[in-house]
Design a protein around this motif. Structure first.
Motif, PDB file in Angstrom:
ATOM      1  N   VAL A  44      -6.846  -6.821  -2.363  1.00  0.00           N
ATOM      2  CA  VAL A  44      -6.140  -6.857  -3.643  1.00  0.00           C
ATOM      3  C   VAL A  44      -5.747  -8.298  -3.984  1.00  0.00           C
TER       4      VAL A  44
ATOM      5  N   LEU B 184       0.821  -1.214   0.000  1.00  0.00           N
ATOM      6  CA  LEU B 184       0.000   0.000   0.000  1.00  0.00           C
ATOM      7  C   LEU B 184       0.856   1.266   0.000  1.00  0.00           C
TER       8      LEU B 184
ATOM      9  N   GLY C 287      -0.507   5.066  -7.560  1.00  0.00           N
ATOM     10  CA  GLY C 287      -1.309   3.969  -8.090  1.00  0.00           C
ATOM     11  C   GLY C 287      -1.011   3.572  -9.521  1.00  0.00           C
TER      12      GLY C 287
ATOM     13  N   THR D  20      -8.604   2.530  -2.826  1.00  0.00           N
ATOM     14  CA  THR D  20      -7.232   3.045  -2.905  1.00  0.00           C
ATOM     15  C   THR D  20      -7.225   4.563  -2.850  1.00  0.00           C
TER      16      THR D  20
ATOM     17  N   TYR E 262      -6.395  -4.271   3.296  1.00  0.00           N
ATOM     18  CA  TYR E 262      -6.247  -3.820   1.910  1.00  0.00           C
ATOM     19  C   TYR E 262      -5.510  -4.864   1.070  1.00  0.00           C
TER      20      TYR E 262
ATOM     21  N   SER F 192     -10.277   0.356  -6.783  1.00  0.00           N
ATOM     22  CA  SER F 192      -9.882   1.698  -7.234  1.00  0.00           C
ATOM     23  C   SER F 192     -10.400   2.764  -6.278  1.00  0.00           C
TER      24      SER F 192
ATOM     25  N   ILE G 247       2.047   1.235  -4.181  1.00  0.00           N
ATOM     26  CA  ILE G 247       0.831   1.837  -4.743  1.00  0.00           C
ATOM     27  C   ILE G 247       0.779   3.342  -4.494  1.00  0.00           C
ATOM     28  N   LEU G 248       0.752   3.782  -3.250  1.00  0.00           N
ATOM     29  CA  LEU G 248       0.599   5.203  -2.981  1.00  0.00           C
ATOM     30  C   LEU G 248       1.816   6.012  -3.411  1.00  0.00           C
TER      31      LEU G 248
END
Length: 596
Positions: free
Chosen positions: A529, A454, A463, A504, A525, A501, A458-459
Motif C-alpha cells: 500500500v 490492515l 475497506g 485486501t 501488505y 483491492s 482497513i478490515l
C-alpha cells in the motif's frame, strides 16, 4: 562535517505545483491570506536556521551525547544545544503552526511540516526536544480543561516549556494495557501519581525552563487493560500563581539510556513518587486522548526519516562526484584524471537514485498528508473535514512505517556509496544509519503500524477508507490512462490499485477463518500500500514534469528521470511483497517453538 542544503526547490515544487496549497488555502478561512511569498519566505528563513545553527551541532552532539548527574538527577545536553534552542524560541519557530489564541503564528501544518523536514535533516536528536512539545500542545488543546489550556498552551506554543509523552513501562512495552502506574485522587482535583516510565525522549534536559509530562496511569477503581487507563498532566515544576515555574514536582529522571543512535537526545527512565498531576479528559479514556499525541508523533517520526534520507543522499551525491575510482565500463569519462568519479558507475547511480526517489516520494506524501490535516482542522464543510480525517487516519501508519523502512534503506545505500569511508565516523554517514534505525522502532514498531493499517484502518471498516483513497487513484488513471506519454507511470499505478483491492479482499476472507492471517500478511501488505501511495504521488508529479520538461528548467527533467527510476527499480518490489502477503500464516506458525 559534511553538508546540508535545504531542498527548497523541491519543497516549492511540491507545495506550489503539485499540491497547489495556496488554492487550497482559499477554501480555509484561517489561511486565506497566506500566499506563495509568505510560504517561500518562511522556508528560506527556516533553511538558514537549520543549515547555519543546527547542522553544525549534529556530529558534535552525537559524539558528546547527553550527561546525567546522579546526585541532582538532571541532564545536560551537548554543547551548543541549549543556545540553539534559545535562538529557536526567539525566532518564533516553536509557534509557527500554533493557534494565535495561545500566542502562535497560526500558519498551516503543511508549511510547518516542511520546516520540520529541515530540522530533522540538520539534527534529528536536537529536533526531538521541540518536536514532542507540539504533540503535547495538540493533546492539551483538544482534551485539556480551560484552566489547563490557559496556563500551559501559551508556554508550549512559545517553546518556553517543552513536553513529553510518558507511556510505556519496563514490563509492558507497546502493550499499554499492562501498565501499572497509579494515580490517587487528593480530593482537590489533583492526583498523586506513582510509577516508573522508560524510553521517555527528552524526559529531562536543560534547554527549557519547565517540562510538561503527559503521563498514563490508573485510577484506584480502573478496569483492567487498556480501558482502565487515564491521562494526567504532570509538570516538572508546578506553576505558581503567576503561571511561572514554582515548586519542584516529584518526577525525576532515574537514568538515561546508552543508545545506538540519537545520542544528542536524552532517552530517560522517569520515576514518579507521589508526583502531583491533573486529569486530562475523561477518567479511563486516557489512551484515546493520548492518541492525539501518539498520531502526531508517528507523523513526526516519518518526517525524521525523510530528513535523514535527504541529508544522507546529499552527502553521498557530493562524495560520488568527487571520489575517483576505476574507469567507466564504457570508456573513460574523465580522461584527464587517473580514474573516473564513481558516479559514472551504474550501481552507484542505483544507490543514489534509491535515496533520491525515496526522499522525493516521502516529501510529496508527507506534504499531502499535512495538507489533509489542514483541511481536517479548518475546512468550513463538516463533510470535507470528515473525509480528510478518515484519509489522515488511513495514511498515518504508512507515513510512520513505510517512510522509516525506506529511510533505513536509503541511509544504508548512501553509506555504501562511501565504501569503507562510510563506516568511519569522521564522514558522518554512519550516524545517519544509526539514527535511522530507531525510527522503525519507537512510537509503535513498524509491525504495530502494519497491524493498525490492515486490522484497524482497513478490515475494521470493510475497506471503506481505502476505497475512498482508491477512488482518487482511479479518477487519475481514467483521466490520463490513454495518454501514451504517461503510460509508463499511469499503467502500473492502475494495475497496482487493482491488485491491492484483490489482495485486501483475499486477506479479509482468510482472516474470518484465522485471525493470524492478518498478522502474517500485515508487514508486506503495508509496503504494498505504501508503494501504491508513492506510485500515485510520482505519477502526478511526472505529469507536471512532462508538461514542463522543455521549459529550459532542468529540474523537471530530473523529476521525470527520478519518477522513471522509481517505477522501473523500486515499484517492482510489490510483486514479491504480494506473494509474501498471500503466502499465509502456515509457513510462519507450523514450526513448533521448541524446534527453533
Amino acid at each position: 562535517m559534511g553538508q546540508y542544503v535545504a531542498p527548497l526547490r523541491d519543497m516549492q515544487f511540491v507545495l506550489h505545483e503539485f499540491l497547489k496549497v495556496t488554492d487550497e488555502f482559499k477554501n480555509l478561512p484561517r489561511y486565506q491570506e497566506i500566499d506563495a511569498d509568505i510560504i517561500n519566505q518562511v522556508l528560506e528563513e527556516g533553511a538558514k536556521f537549520t543549515q547555519e545553527v543546527l547542522f553544525p551541532l549534529n556530529h558534535s552532539g552525537d559524539r558528546e551525547g547527553c550527561h546525567y548527574d546522579v546526585e541532582t538527577k538532571t541532564v545536560t545536553t551537548p554543547k551548543g544545544f541549549k543556545e540553539a534552542y534559545k535562538q529557536y524560541v526567539e525566532g518564533g519557530w516553536a509557534a509557527l503552526a500554533c493557534d494565535p489564541e495561545y500566542g502562535g503564528q497560526g500558519l498551516p501544518v503543511s508549511l510547518n511540516n516542511s520546516f520540520y523536514e529541515m530540522l530533522n535533516s540538520s539534527n534529528q536528536a536536537w529536533s526531538m526536544y521541540p518536536g514532542l512539545s507540539h504533540g503535547a500542545y495538540e493533546c492539551l488543546k483538544e482534551h485539556g480543561t480551560d484552566e489547563q489550556k490557559s496556563v500551559y498552551l501559551p508556554k508550549l506554543a512559545s517553546g518556553e516549556w517543552t513536553g513529553t509523552m510518558c507511556l510505556t513501562e519496563a514490563h509492558c512495552g507497546t502493550d499499554l494495557g499492562m501498565l501499572r502506574s497509579k494515580a490517587e485522587p487528593q480530593g482537590d482535583g489533583s492526583y498523586k501519581i506513582t510509577g516508573s516510565k522508560i524510553f521517555i525522549s527528552a524526559g529531562e534536559h536543560d534547554m527549557s525552563e519547565n517540562i510538561v509530562h503527559l503521563v498514563l496511569a490508573r485510577l484506584p477503581d480502573a478496569p483492567e487493560g487498556s480501558k482502565g487507563i487515564s491521562l494526567f498532566l504532570v509538570p516538572k515544576f508546578l506553576p505558581d500563581a503567576h503561571g511561572m515555574p514554582g515548586q519542584r514536582n516529584n518526577i525525576f529522571c532515574g537514568a538515561i539510556e546508552e543508545k545506538m543512535g540519537i545520542h544528542g537526545n536524552a532517552t530517560c527512565q522517569m520515576n514518579l513518587d507521589g508526583a502531583l498531576g491533573w486529569l486530562i479528559g475523561q477518567p479511563n479514556k486516557g489512551l484515546q486522548a493520548m492518541f492525539v499525541f501518539m498520531n502526531a508523533a508517528r507523523l513526526g517520526v516519518g518526517m525524521q526519516s525523510l530528513g535523514l534520507t535527504e541529508v544522507a543522499y546529499q552527502n553521498a551525491l557530493t562524495y560520488a562526484k568527487d571520489r575517483i575510482q576505476m574507469r567507466s565500463l564504457s570508456g573513460p569519462k574523465a580522461p584527464d584524471r587517473p580514474a573516473d568519479p564513481i558516479i559514472v558507475h551504474p550501481d552507484v547511480r542505483r544507490m543514489l537514485l534509491t535515496a533520491k526517489a525515496y526522499a522525493e516520494g516521502a516529501r510529496a506524501f508527507t506534504s499531502y498528508v499535512a495538507l489533509q490535516i489542514d483541511r481536517e482542522l479548518h475546512h468550513p464543510d463538516e463533510e470535507v473535514r470528515k473525509e480528510a480525517a478518515d484519509e489522515v487516519a488511513l495514511l498515518t501508519p504508512i507515513v510512520k512505517a513505510f517512510i522509516t523502512d525506506n529511510g533505513w534503506i536509503a541511509t544504508s545505500e548512501a553509506l555504501q556509496v562511501y565504501g569503507g569511508h562510510g563506516y568511519v565516523s569522521e564522514w558522518g554517514m554512519e550516524q545517519y544509519v544509526r539514527d535511522a534505525r530507531i525510527n522503525m522502532i519507537y512510537e509503535g514498531t513498524n509491525t504495530v503500524q502494519s497491524l493498525d493499517l490492515l486490522g484497524r484502518k482497513i478490515l475494521m471498516d470493510n475497506g471503506a477508507k481505502l476505497r475512498k483513497f482508491g477512488e482518487k487513484i482511479r479518477s487519475f488513471v481514467e483521466e490520463f490512462g490513454l495518454d501514451e506519454s504517461l503510460s509508463e507511470f499511469v499503467t502500473p499505478l492502475g494495475d497496482l490499485g487493482e491488485k491491492v483491492s484483490k489482495l485486501t479482499m483475499e486477506i479479509g476472507m482468510k482472516a474470518f477463518q484465522n485471525p493470524d492471517e492478518v498478522g502474517a500478511a500485515a508487514v508486506p501488505y503495508l509496503r504494498v500500500v505504501g508503494h501504491l501511495v508513492y506510485s500515485y504521488m510520482f505519477a502526478q508529479m511526472a505529469k507536471i514534469a512532462a508538461d514542463k520538461q522543455d521549459s529550459g528548467d532542468d529540474f523537471y527533467k530530473a523529476k521525470l528521470a527520478t519518477a522513471r527510476f522509481y517505477f522501473a527499480r523500486l515499484y517492482p518490489e510489490t510483486a514479491m511483497l504480494i506473494r509474501q502477503a498471500r503466502s499465509g500464516a502456515a509457513n510462519l506458525l507450523a514450526l513448533d517453538a521448541d524446534l527453533f
